[in-house]
Design a protein around this motif. Sequence first.
Motif, PDB file in Angstrom:
ATOM      1  N   LEU A   1     -11.238  -3.827   5.791  1.00 55.63           N
ATOM      2  CA  LEU A   1     -11.599  -4.899   4.866  1.00 55.63           C
ATOM      3  C   LEU A   1     -11.635  -4.415   3.698  1.00 55.63           C
ATOM      4  N   GLU A   2     -12.410  -3.188   3.230  1.00 57.03           N
ATOM      5  CA  GLU A   2     -12.570  -2.613   2.087  1.00 57.03           C
ATOM      6  C   GLU A   2     -11.405  -2.473   1.334  1.00 57.03           C
ATOM      7  N   MET A   3     -10.419  -1.835   1.929  1.00 52.69           N
ATOM      8  CA  MET A   3      -9.231  -1.365   1.579  1.00 52.69           C
ATOM      9  C   MET A   3      -8.168  -2.934   1.168  1.00 52.69           C
ATOM     10  N   VAL A   4      -8.337  -3.688   2.008  1.00 45.30           N
ATOM     11  CA  VAL A   4      -7.301  -4.795   1.816  1.00 45.30           C
ATOM     12  C   VAL A   4      -8.071  -5.770   0.714  1.00 45.30           C
ATOM     13  N   ASP A   5      -9.510  -5.871   0.741  1.00 46.00           N
ATOM     14  CA  ASP A   5     -10.131  -6.746  -0.243  1.00 46.00           C
ATOM     15  C   ASP A   5      -9.889  -6.085  -1.717  1.00 46.00           C
ATOM     16  N   ALA A   6     -10.141  -4.854  -1.823  1.00 48.91           N
ATOM     17  CA  ALA A   6      -9.759  -4.135  -2.908  1.00 48.91           C
ATOM     18  C   ALA A   6      -8.237  -4.362  -3.698  1.00 48.91           C
ATOM     19  N   ARG A   7      -7.273  -4.286  -2.788  1.00 50.84           N
ATOM     20  CA  ARG A   7      -5.915  -4.431  -3.113  1.00 50.84           C
ATOM     21  C   ARG A   7      -5.828  -5.969  -3.486  1.00 50.84           C
ATOM     22  N   ALA A   8      -6.306  -7.055  -2.709  1.00 47.89           N
ATOM     23  CA  ALA A   8      -6.381  -8.392  -2.885  1.00 47.89           C
ATOM     24  C   ALA A   8      -6.896  -8.555  -4.330  1.00 47.89           C
TER      25      ALA A   8
ATOM     26  N   PHE B   1       0.807  -1.117   0.061  1.00 47.23           N
ATOM     27  CA  PHE B   1      -0.039   0.108   0.014  1.00 47.23           C
ATOM     28  C   PHE B   1       0.966   1.095  -0.048  1.00 47.23           C
ATOM     29  N   ASN B   2       0.175   2.395  -0.538  1.00 48.51           N
ATOM     30  CA  ASN B   2       0.911   3.553  -0.506  1.00 48.51           C
ATOM     31  C   ASN B   2       0.878   4.168   1.012  1.00 48.51           C
ATOM     32  N   GLU B   3       1.791   5.206   1.290  1.00 48.69           N
ATOM     33  CA  GLU B   3       1.772   5.827   2.691  1.00 48.69           C
ATOM     34  C   GLU B   3       0.289   6.304   3.069  1.00 48.69           C
ATOM     35  N   LYS B   4      -0.535   6.916   2.341  1.00 45.51           N
ATOM     36  CA  LYS B   4      -1.733   7.274   2.636  1.00 45.51           C
ATOM     37  C   LYS B   4      -2.639   6.321   3.020  1.00 45.51           C
ATOM     38  N   GLU B   5      -2.594   4.867   1.950  1.00 43.16           N
ATOM     39  CA  GLU B   5      -3.291   3.873   2.508  1.00 43.16           C
ATOM     40  C   GLU B   5      -2.916   3.267   3.717  1.00 43.16           C
ATOM     41  N   GLU B   6      -1.550   3.100   4.014  1.00 42.81           N
ATOM     42  CA  GLU B   6      -0.992   2.502   5.197  1.00 42.81           C
ATOM     43  C   GLU B   6      -1.458   3.316   6.340  1.00 42.81           C
TER      44      GLU B   6
ATOM     45  N   ALA C   1      -4.346   4.953   6.644  1.00 40.79           N
ATOM     46  CA  ALA C   1      -5.697   4.770   6.789  1.00 40.79           C
ATOM     47  C   ALA C   1      -5.840   3.387   7.454  1.00 40.79           C
ATOM     48  N   LEU C   2      -5.212   2.216   7.034  1.00 40.56           N
ATOM     49  CA  LEU C   2      -5.281   0.968   7.506  1.00 40.56           C
ATOM     50  C   LEU C   2      -5.006   1.088   8.991  1.00 40.56           C
ATOM     51  N   ALA C   3      -3.731   1.794   9.456  1.00 44.99           N
ATOM     52  CA  ALA C   3      -3.193   1.745  10.655  1.00 44.99           C
ATOM     53  C   ALA C   3      -4.238   2.346  11.721  1.00 44.99           C
ATOM     54  N   ALA C   4      -5.004   3.347  11.127  1.00 43.77           N
ATOM     55  CA  ALA C   4      -6.082   4.021  11.811  1.00 43.77           C
ATOM     56  C   ALA C   4      -7.363   3.059  12.382  1.00 43.77           C
ATOM     57  N   ALA C   5      -7.792   2.391  11.183  1.00 44.71           N
ATOM     58  CA  ALA C   5      -8.881   1.710  11.335  1.00 44.71           C
ATOM     59  C   ALA C   5      -8.381   0.499  12.225  1.00 44.71           C
ATOM     60  N   PHE C   6      -7.179  -0.136  12.068  1.00 42.28           N
ATOM     61  CA  PHE C   6      -6.811  -1.359  13.037  1.00 42.28           C
ATOM     62  C   PHE C   6      -6.773  -0.758  14.382  1.00 42.28           C
ATOM     63  N   GLN C   7      -6.177   0.413  14.769  1.00 46.14           N
ATOM     64  CA  GLN C   7      -5.986   0.975  16.161  1.00 46.14           C
ATOM     65  C   GLN C   7      -7.544   0.806  16.476  1.00 46.14           C
ATOM     66  N   GLU C   8      -8.329   1.408  15.790  1.00 45.54           N
ATOM     67  CA  GLU C   8      -9.820   1.440  16.383  1.00 45.54           C
ATOM     68  C   GLU C   8     -10.461   0.330  16.566  1.00 45.54           C
ATOM     69  N   MET C   9     -10.111  -0.710  15.702  1.00 43.55           N
ATOM     70  CA  MET C   9     -10.458  -2.144  16.020  1.00 43.55           C
ATOM     71  C   MET C   9      -9.889  -2.573  17.298  1.00 43.55           C
ATOM     72  N   ASP C  10      -8.623  -2.510  17.603  1.00 41.52           N
ATOM     73  CA  ASP C  10      -7.873  -2.936  18.637  1.00 41.52           C
ATOM     74  C   ASP C  10      -8.444  -2.485  19.808  1.00 41.52           C
ATOM     75  N   GLN C  11      -8.520  -1.198  19.844  1.00 40.99           N
ATOM     76  CA  GLN C  11      -9.236  -0.490  21.065  1.00 40.99           C
ATOM     77  C   GLN C  11     -10.519  -0.765  21.350  1.00 40.99           C
ATOM     78  N   ALA C  12     -11.304  -0.877  20.549  1.00 40.01           N
ATOM     79  CA  ALA C  12     -12.660  -1.565  20.625  1.00 40.01           C
ATOM     80  C   ALA C  12     -12.830  -2.713  21.343  1.00 40.01           C
ATOM     81  N   LEU C  13     -11.764  -3.693  20.763  1.00 40.57           N
ATOM     82  CA  LEU C  13     -11.873  -5.074  21.278  1.00 40.57           C
ATOM     83  C   LEU C  13     -11.260  -5.084  22.768  1.00 40.57           C
TER      84      LEU C  13
END
Length: 324
Positions: free
Chosen positions: A188-195, A121-126, A128-140
Motif C-alpha cells: 500500500l505504501e508504494m501504491v498510495d505514493a504513486r496515487a 511503475f518501473n521494473e524495480k517497483e513492479e 517489489a509490488l509482486a513480491a509483497a503481493f505474493q507474500e499477502m496471497d500466500q499468507a491468506l
Amino acid sequence: MKILPYLVLSLFLLGCSSEDASQNDKASPALTMNNESPVVAESGGKKSLPEITEEQRENADRTLQFSNLATVVLTDGYYALPDALYDNINYYLDVWRLPKKPRAHGADRAKKAMHPPKGIFNEKEEAALAAAFQEMDQALGSMLKDYTSLEQYVADDSIRDNGKEGKKLGKKIADNHSRFMKARKTWLEMVDARAEQAQEILLREHPLERQILDASKMFSIFREITALLVLENTDKSAVSALRQNLDQVLADAKRPPFPASPQLEREYRGYLKTVDKYLQSLDAGLKEGFFTPQKKILTTDVINCHNAYNSFAKLANQRTMSNR
C-alpha cells in the motif's frame, strides 16, 4: 478527473463476517471529485506550473483507476478476509466458539485487480509490488487452510486435548495475519505514493487542490489507524503518532481561504467536523483502551467521515454538471 474513492476500511470485530463488512461499505458510496468543479481562482496566485501533457494525464488516470480497484479488493473483497479470520480466532480463543468462516469468493478477480497495468511503475517497483503481493496471497492461503483445519477440529467431539490443537492452529493463523499485514503495508505504501502523485498531477492549479489532497491524506491515516486497531494488542504509541499527523492535516484543511461557493464550503466543513468527532473518539480509546465498544464507535465515525466527504463531492459534481 477521478479522485481516490473513500471506502470504509471496516474494523472486523468479534465474529464479524465479510458480508457484515460489506454492509458498512454500502453505507458509504464512493463518489468522485470532478476536476471542473464550479470554483473561483484563489487570490494571490499560485506559481505557474508546466501544462500537463495528454500522456501524463492518461497515465495519472490509469494509476487512480488501478488504486481505486485495489482499494475495493482490500476493503470489501477477497483480500479483506485476513482481518475477519484473525478476529474470529481471537473470539474463539476467548469463548471457545468458532464463528463460521467468511465466504472466500472472487479470488481470481481480486488477484487480477492487484496487478498494476504496465507503465505505472518501473521494473524495480513492479518487482517489489509482486513480491509483497505474493507474500499477502500466500499468507491468506495459509490462513484459510488452517481455519478449515480448525473448523474440523472444533467439530470433532472425540478429541480431548484441552484445546491444545485449537491454540496451535490459532497461533498459526495469527502469525500469518501478521505476515499478511506487513506485506500489505509495504504494498500500500508504494501504491498510495504513486496515487498521490497522480492526484497532484490531475489537481494541478485546481482551486481546491489543498482541500482535496488534505482529505486524501486524512483517509490514508484512517486506514493506517484501522490496521493497527485490528490487532489484538494495539500499539498505542503508533496510534498516537498517527493521531498527531491527522491533527496537523486537519488543521491545514481548516485554514482559509476556501475558494468556492458558501454552500460547498459548508459541506466541506461539515466533513471536517466528522473528522473532529473521530479524533475525540480516538482520544478516548488512547485514554481508556481500544476495547470492542470503542472500536465500533471508531468504525461508525469513519463511515460518517466518508459519507460527509462524499456528500461534498456529490454537490461539487452536481454543480459542475449544471454549469455545462
